[in-house]
Enzyme design. Structure first.
Site, PDB file in Angstrom:
ATOM      1  N   ARG A   1      58.081   5.134 -22.101  1.00 57.49           N
ATOM      2  CA  ARG A   1      56.918   4.490 -21.501  1.00 57.49           C
ATOM      3  C   ARG A   1      56.247   5.533 -20.614  1.00 57.49           C
ATOM      4  NH1 ARG A   1      57.029   1.146 -24.757  1.00 57.49           N
ATOM      5  NH2 ARG A   1      57.270  -1.111 -24.590  1.00 57.49           N
TER       6      ARG A   1
ATOM      7  N   GLU B   1      47.403   3.601 -20.686  1.00 55.41           N
ATOM      8  CA  GLU B   1      46.962   3.488 -22.089  1.00 55.41           C
ATOM      9  C   GLU B   1      45.845   2.455 -22.220  1.00 55.41           C
ATOM     10  OE1 GLU B   1      50.484   2.605 -24.357  1.00 55.41           O
ATOM     11  OE2 GLU B   1      51.480   4.411 -23.665  1.00 55.41           O
TER      12      GLU B   1
ATOM     13  N   HIS C   1      50.650   5.980 -28.865  1.00 54.29           N
ATOM     14  CA  HIS C   1      51.688   4.932 -28.811  1.00 54.29           C
ATOM     15  C   HIS C   1      51.904   4.335 -30.209  1.00 54.29           C
ATOM     16  CE1 HIS C   1      53.732   1.779 -26.020  1.00 54.29           C
ATOM     17  NE2 HIS C   1      54.397   1.910 -27.168  1.00 54.29           N
TER      18      HIS C   1
HETATM   19  P1  NAP Z   1      68.255   0.140 -25.331  1.00 53.17           P
HETATM   20  O1  NAP Z   1      69.141   0.096 -26.517  1.00 53.17           O
HETATM   21  O2  NAP Z   1      68.321  -0.949 -24.335  1.00 53.17           O
HETATM   22  O3  NAP Z   1      68.509   1.554 -24.607  1.00 53.17           O
HETATM   23  C1  NAP Z   1      68.026   1.875 -23.353  1.00 53.17           C
HETATM   24  C2  NAP Z   1      68.830   3.061 -22.819  1.00 53.17           C
HETATM   25  O4  NAP Z   1      68.237   3.496 -21.589  1.00 53.17           O
HETATM   26  C3  NAP Z   1      70.278   2.733 -22.512  1.00 53.17           C
HETATM   27  O5  NAP Z   1      71.099   3.757 -22.983  1.00 53.17           O
HETATM   28  C4  NAP Z   1      70.337   2.676 -20.987  1.00 53.17           C
HETATM   29  O6  NAP Z   1      71.644   3.051 -20.585  1.00 53.17           O
HETATM   30  C5  NAP Z   1      69.266   3.705 -20.637  1.00 53.17           C
HETATM   31  N1  NAP Z   1      68.718   3.545 -19.302  1.00 53.17           N
HETATM   32  C6  NAP Z   1      68.208   2.429 -18.728  1.00 53.17           C
HETATM   33  N2  NAP Z   1      67.813   2.680 -17.467  1.00 53.17           N
HETATM   34  C7  NAP Z   1      68.078   3.993 -17.244  1.00 53.17           C
HETATM   35  C8  NAP Z   1      67.909   4.852 -16.119  1.00 53.17           C
HETATM   36  N3  NAP Z   1      67.407   4.413 -14.981  1.00 53.17           N
HETATM   37  N4  NAP Z   1      68.305   6.143 -16.245  1.00 53.17           N
HETATM   38  C9  NAP Z   1      68.825   6.611 -17.399  1.00 53.17           C
HETATM   39  N5  NAP Z   1      69.007   5.834 -18.485  1.00 53.17           N
HETATM   40  C10 NAP Z   1      68.638   4.544 -18.405  1.00 53.17           C
HETATM   41  O7  NAP Z   1      66.734   0.198 -25.779  1.00 53.17           O
HETATM   42  P2  NAP Z   1      66.104   0.860 -27.099  1.00 53.17           P
HETATM   43  O8  NAP Z   1      66.017  -0.132 -28.177  1.00 53.17           O
HETATM   44  O9  NAP Z   1      66.784   2.167 -27.368  1.00 53.17           O
HETATM   45  O10 NAP Z   1      64.598   1.097 -26.563  1.00 53.17           O
HETATM   46  C11 NAP Z   1      64.377   1.927 -25.450  1.00 53.17           C
HETATM   47  C12 NAP Z   1      62.938   1.919 -25.011  1.00 53.17           C
HETATM   48  O11 NAP Z   1      62.136   2.665 -25.907  1.00 53.17           O
HETATM   49  C13 NAP Z   1      62.202   0.578 -24.964  1.00 53.17           C
HETATM   50  O12 NAP Z   1      62.575  -0.201 -23.836  1.00 53.17           O
HETATM   51  C14 NAP Z   1      60.761   1.014 -24.906  1.00 53.17           C
HETATM   52  O13 NAP Z   1      60.374   1.268 -23.567  1.00 53.17           O
HETATM   53  C15 NAP Z   1      60.771   2.340 -25.677  1.00 53.17           C
HETATM   54  N6  NAP Z   1      60.088   2.210 -26.970  1.00 53.17           N
HETATM   55  C16 NAP Z   1      58.942   2.902 -27.199  1.00 53.17           C
HETATM   56  C17 NAP Z   1      58.293   2.782 -28.411  1.00 53.17           C
HETATM   57  C18 NAP Z   1      57.048   3.545 -28.713  1.00 53.17           C
HETATM   58  O14 NAP Z   1      56.261   3.069 -29.525  1.00 53.17           O
HETATM   59  N7  NAP Z   1      56.844   4.706 -28.149  1.00 53.17           N
HETATM   60  C19 NAP Z   1      58.803   1.945 -29.400  1.00 53.17           C
HETATM   61  C20 NAP Z   1      59.963   1.251 -29.139  1.00 53.17           C
HETATM   62  C21 NAP Z   1      60.613   1.395 -27.923  1.00 53.17           C
HETATM   63  P3  NAP Z   1      72.267   2.525 -19.190  1.00 53.17           P
HETATM   64  O15 NAP Z   1      72.018   1.048 -19.161  1.00 53.17           O
HETATM   65  O16 NAP Z   1      73.706   2.910 -19.230  1.00 53.17           O
HETATM   66  O17 NAP Z   1      71.515   3.270 -18.147  1.00 53.17           O
HETATM   67  C1  8YV Z   2      54.947  -1.152 -29.976  1.00 53.83           C
HETATM   68  C2  8YV Z   2      56.805  -0.494 -28.263  1.00 53.83           C
HETATM   69  O1  8YV Z   2      53.924  -0.215 -30.202  1.00 53.83           O
HETATM   70  O2  8YV Z   2      58.585  -1.805 -29.077  1.00 53.83           O
HETATM   71  C3  8YV Z   2      58.058  -1.280 -28.089  1.00 53.83           C
HETATM   72  O3  8YV Z   2      58.548  -1.336 -26.961  1.00 53.83           O
HETATM   73  O4  8YV Z   2      56.344   0.106 -27.352  1.00 53.83           O
HETATM   74  C4  8YV Z   2      56.158  -0.377 -29.603  1.00 53.83           C
HETATM   75  O5  8YV Z   2      57.037  -0.618 -30.640  1.00 53.83           O
HETATM   76  C5  8YV Z   2      54.455  -2.234 -29.122  1.00 53.83           C
HETATM   77  O6  8YV Z   2      55.426  -3.121 -28.709  1.00 53.83           O
HETATM   78  C6  8YV Z   2      53.323  -2.971 -29.802  1.00 53.83           C
HETATM   79  O7  8YV Z   2      52.806  -3.885 -28.928  1.00 53.83           O
END
Ligand code: NAP
Ligand code: 8YV
Length: 319
Positions: A230, A259, A277
């Site tokens: 994010r 964004e 994004h």
């Molecule tokens: P997840 O399985 O819940 O993994 C989150 C990871 O972050 C965990 O390993 C957690 O470990 C760690 N974490 C949380 N707080 C932290 C902190 N303060 N310092 C260091 N590590 C920390 O979630 P995921 O499915 O992998 O998704 C992660 C994130 O990716 C989403 O929440 C979203 O923000 C982002 N995302 C972005 C896109 C995009 O389009 N760019 C798409 C999908 C997701 P601990 O709890 O042990 O700290």
């Molecule tokens: C999407 C995301 O672009 O899953 C998330 O957390 O940031 C992305 O997969 C978004 O949720 C679409 O609204």
């Protein structure tokens, strides 16, 4: 029987809206039209949002009949989940179905920024190839990868990095010894030991500016930052300064603080690759996200078990 009414936040993905429209009356939330909301509010039972949507406690309080909030996205840092739970409204998201795509884009950004892909493409298209050579890139295979956040997507990035013979280290709040990767207790310590630092944590208060000037300094003039988490996770002002003064070598960025607005200072930087994004933006994954978000909405509104409630919700509503 008349259709139930759903409120959709602005910019919710069309595939999700399409699925909802097959079953419900879907109204789009207009933030500037308080009258329209007041007229609709007593009928609204479901709220459809995207991962970047902002849903405040104040908005939720205006929806007294709300029974369900289903997020199209795994991240839900813009949603006041505690306020929803207090109102007895469960919140769901779409974990897992987008993991591969986001990890793929993280690696694509690593490769693009290191191997100068946007510049290379321009070099050919602009007819510069006959005039001279491109600058050399940075080798990715065998380099040191650091992952900030080793959850579902972080692990998928690690798997891909391993296929590139990269060494893998990470930081999280709780160590994951089962991963077999090298753990560092904070982002600064991790950054000092890697060539590519990839941020993939949730957003929100707990990770605000986790990547700051100190971390960027530790990453150093040969290090690259990739952010697919994010915009709030990175101090964007510190990042622009670090990129323009050679504190770090480059960055691949899919997410931004404000964004869809991206700091103009980044637009002209040759050592930066920018994407809008779009880490989960493939036909296959967007459809899977829409299917899951819709299934959650239907389950919540028909009293069936939720498919993928957010973790706070499982604890808060005893599900
Ligand atoms: P997840 O399985 O819940 O993994 C989150 C990871 O972050 C965990 O390993 C957690 O470990 C760690 N974490 C949380 N707080 C932290 C902190 N303060 N310092 C260091 N590590 C920390 O979630 P995921 O499915 O992998 O998704 C992660 C994130 O990716 C989403 O929440 C979203 O923000 C982002 N995302 C972005 C896109 C995009 O389009 N760019 C798409 C999908 C997701 P601990 O709890 O042990 O700290
Ligand atoms: C999407 C995301 O672009 O899953 C998330 O957390 O940031 C992305 O997969 C978004 O949720 C679409 O609204």
């Amino acid at each position: 029987m008349s259709k139930l009414d759903i409120l959709a936040m602005p910019r919710v993905h069309p595939l999700y809206l399409e699925a909802l429209r097959g079953v419900y009356n879907v109204h789009t939330y207009a933030p500037d039209d308080a009258q329209a909301l007041a007229a609709l509010a007593p009928r609204i039972v479901g709220l459809a949002t995207g991962g970047e949507s902002v849903v405040s406690g104040a908005l939720l309080a205006q929806l007294p009949q709300l029974k369900m909030l289903s997020v199209f996205g795994v991240g839900y840092d813009g949603i006041d989940v505690q306020a929803a739970l207090k109102q007895g409204v469960p919140v769901t998201h779409t974990p897992g179905v987008l993991t591969d795509d986001v990890a793929d884009l993280a690696m694509a950004l690593v490769l693009s920024v290191a191997r100068l892909l946007p510049q290379a493409d321009q070099h050919v298209r602009m007819g510069r190839w006959p005039l001279g050579l491109m600058p050399l890139g940075r080798k990715v295979s065998g380099a040191r990868m650091g992952i900030v956040g080793l959850g579902r997507i972080g692990m998928a990035i690690a798997k891909r990095a391993a296929a590139f013979d990269m060494s893998i280290a990470y930081t999280t709040r709780t160590e994951k010894p089962e991963s077999g990767f090298t753990y560092y207790p904070n982002a600064t310590a991790l950054a000092a030991e890697v060539d590519f630092l990839v941020a993939i944590t949730p957003g929100g208060a707990g990770t605000h500016h986790l990547i700051n000037a100190e971390v960027l300094k530790a990453l150093g003039p040969k290090g690259y930052l990739v952010n697919v988490a994010r915009g709030s996770v990175v101090d964007e002002v510190a990042l622009v300064k670090a990129l323009s003064t050679g504190v770090i070598a480059g960055a691949g960025l899919d997410v931004f603080m404000n964004e869809p607005h991206v700091p103009e200072a980044l637009w002209a930087m040759p050592n930066v690759v920018l994407t809008p994004h779009m880490a989960s933006a493939t036909h296959q994954t967007r459809q899977a996200m829409a299917d899951l978000a819709f299934a959650n909405m239907q389950a919540g509104l028909s009293g069936q078990p939720l498919l993928t409630p957010v973790p706070e919700c499982m604890a808060g509503l005893g599900r």
